[in-house]
Design a protein around this motif. Structure first.
Motif, PDB file in Angstrom:
ATOM      1  N   ASP A 107       2.390   0.178 -10.834  1.00 27.94           N
ATOM      2  CA  ASP A 107       2.753  -0.087  -9.438  1.00 27.94           C
ATOM      3  C   ASP A 107       2.017  -1.348  -8.992  1.00 27.94           C
ATOM      4  OD1 ASP A 107       3.491   0.179  -6.739  1.00 27.94           O
ATOM      5  OD2 ASP A 107       1.705   1.400  -6.304  1.00 27.94           O
ATOM      6  N   THR A 116       5.381   1.910  -4.321  1.00 34.75           N
ATOM      7  CA  THR A 116       4.515   3.024  -4.714  1.00 34.75           C
ATOM      8  C   THR A 116       5.312   4.337  -4.713  1.00 34.75           C
ATOM      9  OG1 THR A 116       2.656   1.811  -3.766  1.00 34.75           O
ATOM     10  CG2 THR A 116       2.289   4.127  -4.227  1.00 34.75           C
ATOM     11  N   ASP A 172      -2.306  -2.255  -7.885  1.00 40.90           N
ATOM     12  CA  ASP A 172      -2.583  -2.812  -6.565  1.00 40.90           C
ATOM     13  C   ASP A 172      -4.075  -2.637  -6.312  1.00 40.90           C
ATOM     14  OD1 ASP A 172      -2.576  -3.707  -3.986  1.00 40.90           O
ATOM     15  OD2 ASP A 172      -0.742  -2.661  -3.412  1.00 40.90           O
ATOM     16  N   ASP A 225      -2.638   2.715  -3.428  1.00 46.32           N
ATOM     17  CA  ASP A 225      -2.097   3.873  -2.692  1.00 46.32           C
ATOM     18  C   ASP A 225      -1.706   5.042  -3.589  1.00 46.32           C
ATOM     19  OD1 ASP A 225      -2.332   2.688  -0.210  1.00 46.32           O
ATOM     20  OD2 ASP A 225      -0.333   1.787  -0.276  1.00 46.32           O
TER      21      ASP A 225
HETATM   22 MG   LIG Z   1       2.329   0.055  -2.730  1.00 48.93          MG
END
Ligand SMILES: [Mg+2]
Ligand SMILES: Nc1ncnc2c1ncn2[C@@H]1O[C@H](COP(=O)(O)OP(=O)(O)OP(=O)(O)O)[C@@H](O)[C@H]1O
Length: 278
Positions: A138, A40, A63, A68
């Motif tokens: 990500d 991330t 994700d 995040d």
């Molecule tokens: Mg991550």
């Protein structure tokens, strides 16, 4: 067995995704074998590095169970739709879409793989990304469902695998590299993150997780090596405050390395001139 109706629905979904991502020039997936190695952090700072270099950039937080990106980019509030498309949020000029901006804070996503993949397909097919130069995805750690969905449906032209120099992480990143090769992603590259720490008091270099393992692995597995990113305490603190270090301190060792990586990516895509800002 797959029914005729289901097949039609899948075809329609695929067509929608293809039409939507067609407007994105380069699609990059960031993944790793092991968790917590800095995917991330790399995705966020790379996206802003590309943006600073003049490219229209977006981040897709793939994700689903541990999103995040909003925390690290300071994006708050809910995702909206105009009744037809989902409108990506924007932070300092970079478009962002994340599951974290769909659910109330602290709510866990307890979904099996197929449901997580369905959400990712919506992020690919139903979000108004516009004409981007780069979309950075990500991904969660490992080589599971999300990675398969993203590599099959996003049709990335580049995979960046993140590892720390530690043996344990390198063993897992070898698996991630093999997967990227099996998925026939045209460009595969490795970044070594958490590659040494310069003590801010005495300037001594501490090799917390070792050093150099990433470059060696990239050579052995015949993929590109993009660079070794140091541990930077300011970057960690800023990330917790939702501020990408590359925006806050372009001179920090970590930012300098990321700008170098951006240049490497430009070279790999033969982007010799800055993107059009039209
Ligand atoms: Mg991550
Ligand atoms: N180079 C770095 N310098 C300082 N802190 C870092 C660096 N890279 C990552 N971190 C910090 O380490 C923690 C883990 O990083 P990050 O969340 O980016 O890893 P991840 O691979 O995305 O994790 P996950 O597998 O859980 O998604 C974060 O707190 C992040 O701020």
């Amino acid at each position: 067995m797959i029914t005729e109706d289901k097949k039609k629905q899948l075809d329609l979904e695929n067509k929608k995704i293809t039409n939507n991502i067609h407007k994105i020039k380069h699609r990059i997936v960031v993944f790793s074998g092991k968790g917590g190695v800095g995917k991330t952090t790399v995705s966020v700072n790379l996206a802003y590095g590309l943006h600073i270099h003049g490219y229209k950039t977006g981040i897709l937080d793939a994700d689903i169970t541990g999103p995040d990106i909003p925390k690290m980019t300071g994006i708050q509030g809910e995702l909206h739709s105009d009744g037809n498309k989902i409108i990506a949020q924007e932070s300092h000029g970079v478009k962002v879409v994340s599951m974290a901006n769909i659910l109330p804070p602290d709510q866990a996503v307890i979904w099996r793989g197929p449901l997580r993949s369905k959400m990712l397909n919506q992020f690919l097919g139903d979000v108004e990304w516009g004409n981007l130069d780069y979309l950075v995805a990500d991904l969660p750690p490992g080589t599971g469902d999300e990675i398969l969905t993203m590599t099959q449906n996003m049709k990335p032209d580049m995979a960046i695998i993140v590892t720390t120099p530690q043996e344990l992480s390198l063993i897992d990143s070898a698996r991630a590299i093999s997967m990227a090769k099996k998925m026939e992603i045209p460009k595969i590259a490795l970044i070594e993150n958490m590659s040494g720490l310069i003590c801010p008091k005495c300037g001594h270099r501490i090799e917390l997780f070792g050093i150099g393992g990433g470059k060696k692995q990239a050579e052995e597995m015949n993929i590109s090596f993009l660079g070794a990113i140091p541990i930077n305490l300011e970057a960690r603190k800023l990330a917790d405050e939702g501020k990408p270090v590359i925006l806050e301190n372009e001179e920090a060792d970590i930012s300098v390395t990321i700008f170098h990586i951006v240049k490497e990516i430009e070279n790999m895509f033969n982007e010799n001139t800055k993107a059009s800002m039209s």
